[in-house]
Write a protein that holds these residues in place. Structure first.
Motif, PDB file in Angstrom:
ATOM      1  N   ALA A   8      -0.051  -5.449   4.089  1.00  0.00           N
ATOM      2  CA  ALA A   8       0.556  -5.283   2.762  1.00  0.00           C
ATOM      3  C   ALA A   8       1.196  -6.587   2.313  1.00  0.00           C
ATOM      4  CB  ALA A   8       1.603  -4.169   2.789  1.00  0.00           C
ATOM      5  N   GLU A   9       1.039  -6.885   1.028  1.00  0.00           N
ATOM      6  CA  GLU A   9       1.666  -8.062   0.443  1.00  0.00           C
ATOM      7  C   GLU A   9       2.735  -7.642  -0.558  1.00  0.00           C
ATOM      8  OE1 GLU A   9      -1.113 -10.788  -1.277  1.00  0.00           O
ATOM      9  OE2 GLU A   9      -2.302 -10.923   0.565  1.00  0.00           O
ATOM     10  N   PRO A  10       3.777  -8.447  -0.714  1.00  0.00           N
ATOM     11  CA  PRO A  10       4.799  -8.150  -1.726  1.00  0.00           C
ATOM     12  C   PRO A  10       4.181  -8.115  -3.121  1.00  0.00           C
ATOM     13  CG  PRO A  10       5.529  -9.892  -0.233  1.00  0.00           C
ATOM     14  CD  PRO A  10       4.084  -9.670   0.047  1.00  0.00           C
ATOM     15  N   VAL A  28       6.737  -4.699  -0.188  1.00  0.00           N
ATOM     16  CA  VAL A  28       7.963  -4.835  -0.969  1.00  0.00           C
ATOM     17  C   VAL A  28       7.578  -4.880  -2.444  1.00  0.00           C
ATOM     18  CG1 VAL A  28       9.993  -6.261  -1.450  1.00  0.00           C
ATOM     19  CG2 VAL A  28       9.093  -6.119   0.895  1.00  0.00           C
ATOM     20  N   VAL A  29       8.232  -4.036  -3.249  1.00  0.00           N
ATOM     21  CA  VAL A  29       7.988  -3.999  -4.688  1.00  0.00           C
ATOM     22  C   VAL A  29       9.284  -4.410  -5.383  1.00  0.00           C
ATOM     23  CG1 VAL A  29       7.342  -2.576  -6.667  1.00  0.00           C
ATOM     24  CG2 VAL A  29       6.317  -2.133  -4.412  1.00  0.00           C
ATOM     25  N   ILE A  30       9.215  -5.483  -6.165  1.00  0.00           N
ATOM     26  CA  ILE A  30      10.385  -6.002  -6.870  1.00  0.00           C
ATOM     27  C   ILE A  30      10.150  -5.827  -8.366  1.00  0.00           C
ATOM     28  CG2 ILE A  30      11.783  -8.055  -7.329  1.00  0.00           C
ATOM     29  CD1 ILE A  30      11.124  -8.992  -4.482  1.00  0.00           C
ATOM     30  N   GLY A  46       7.028  -1.366   8.119  1.00  0.00           N
ATOM     31  CA  GLY A  46       6.154  -0.204   8.254  1.00  0.00           C
ATOM     32  C   GLY A  46       6.276   0.806   7.136  1.00  0.00           C
ATOM     33  N   SER A  47       7.275   0.693   6.289  1.00  0.00           N
ATOM     34  CA  SER A  47       7.340   1.511   5.075  1.00  0.00           C
ATOM     35  C   SER A  47       7.889   0.647   3.944  1.00  0.00           C
ATOM     36  CB  SER A  47       8.169   2.778   5.281  1.00  0.00           C
ATOM     37  OG  SER A  47       9.491   2.470   5.641  1.00  0.00           O
ATOM     38  N   ARG A 196       0.932 -13.619   7.605  1.00  0.00           N
ATOM     39  CA  ARG A 196       0.472 -14.872   7.013  1.00  0.00           C
ATOM     40  C   ARG A 196       1.209 -15.109   5.706  1.00  0.00           C
ATOM     41  NH1 ARG A 196      -2.822 -13.950   2.846  1.00  0.00           N
ATOM     42  NH2 ARG A 196      -3.815 -11.908   2.714  1.00  0.00           N
ATOM     43  N   ALA A 197       1.537 -16.356   5.466  1.00  0.00           N
ATOM     44  CA  ALA A 197       2.211 -16.728   4.223  1.00  0.00           C
ATOM     45  C   ALA A 197       1.262 -16.523   3.056  1.00  0.00           C
ATOM     46  CB  ALA A 197       2.682 -18.170   4.285  1.00  0.00           C
TER      47      ALA A 197
END
Length: 199
Positions: A8-10, A28-30, A46-47, A196-197
């Motif tokens: 998962a990616e932000p 992460v959702v911003i 994990g969540s 990974r970045a």
């Protein structure tokens, strides 16, 4: 920096501002209008972590979701410098002051204030508009607010909440508790080796 973790990616709204020295890892959702300042760490283990619109995460704050406890922080909420939120649900228009600690399974009602260095313990429910005084401990459901000099009462309530069992799935009476805890948790955290970045 942003990192992909566990596939998962932000996801950061284009109107949000994230400092270059903040770390955003995993699911992460911003939201729109959010500000994430220098040194803040938002790490999904994990969540999901979700920040509602116009929320501010100040310097060196830590927001951590675990595999069993996501984090949701509502709109127009401020997470102060060096505050920590782990696996909790925080409402709208909440003020978490400098150095506050919010633990797994806690629920913070809308327009509540958790003042400097106060603690909201695991599985504790703050009704809307609750104020936890400076340095005090909020514990339980129904809520009890205890001053820090009432250690025996805090520990009695805290023991019933079973931190090692609830967070790590381990019995507090296990003779080698810290050995098992660090080995189990270490295996979980080692999944970051393949991160990974993404920026």
């Amino acid at each position: 920096m942003r990192f992909s973790h566990l596939g998962a990616e932000p996801r950061i709204h284009p109107d949000a501002v994230v400092a270059s020295t903040a770390v955003i890892s995993g699911d992460v959702v911003i939201g729109a209008g959010c500000q994430v300042l220098h040194g803040a760490v938002l790490t999904s283990e994990g969540s999901r972590i979700v920040l509602g619109e116009n929320t501010i995460v100040m310097e060196n704050a830590l927001i951590r979701a675990s595999a069993t406890h996501p984090v949701h922080i509502g709109a127009h909420t401020l997470v102060g410098p060096m505050a920590s939120v782990a696996g909790a649900d925080v409402g709208d228009e909440v003020f978490l002051a400098t150095g506050t600690r919010i633990f797994n399974g806690a629920e913070i009602g809308d327009r509540s204030e958790v003042r400097i260095n106060a603690v909201v313990h695991l599985r504790t429910v703050l009704p809307p508009e609750t104020v936890v005084p400076i340095g005090w401990v909020a514990v339980g459901d129904p809520l009890r607010l205890l001053s820090p000099d009432r250690h025996d009462e805090i520990w009695a309530a805290q023991k019933e909440l079973d931190f090692p069992g609830y967070v790590f799935g381990l019995d507090r009476e296990t003779p080698d508790l810290m050995v098992q805890l660090t080995e189990r948790y270490g295996r979980s955290l080692s999944r970051h080796a393949s991160d990974r970045a993404v920026d």
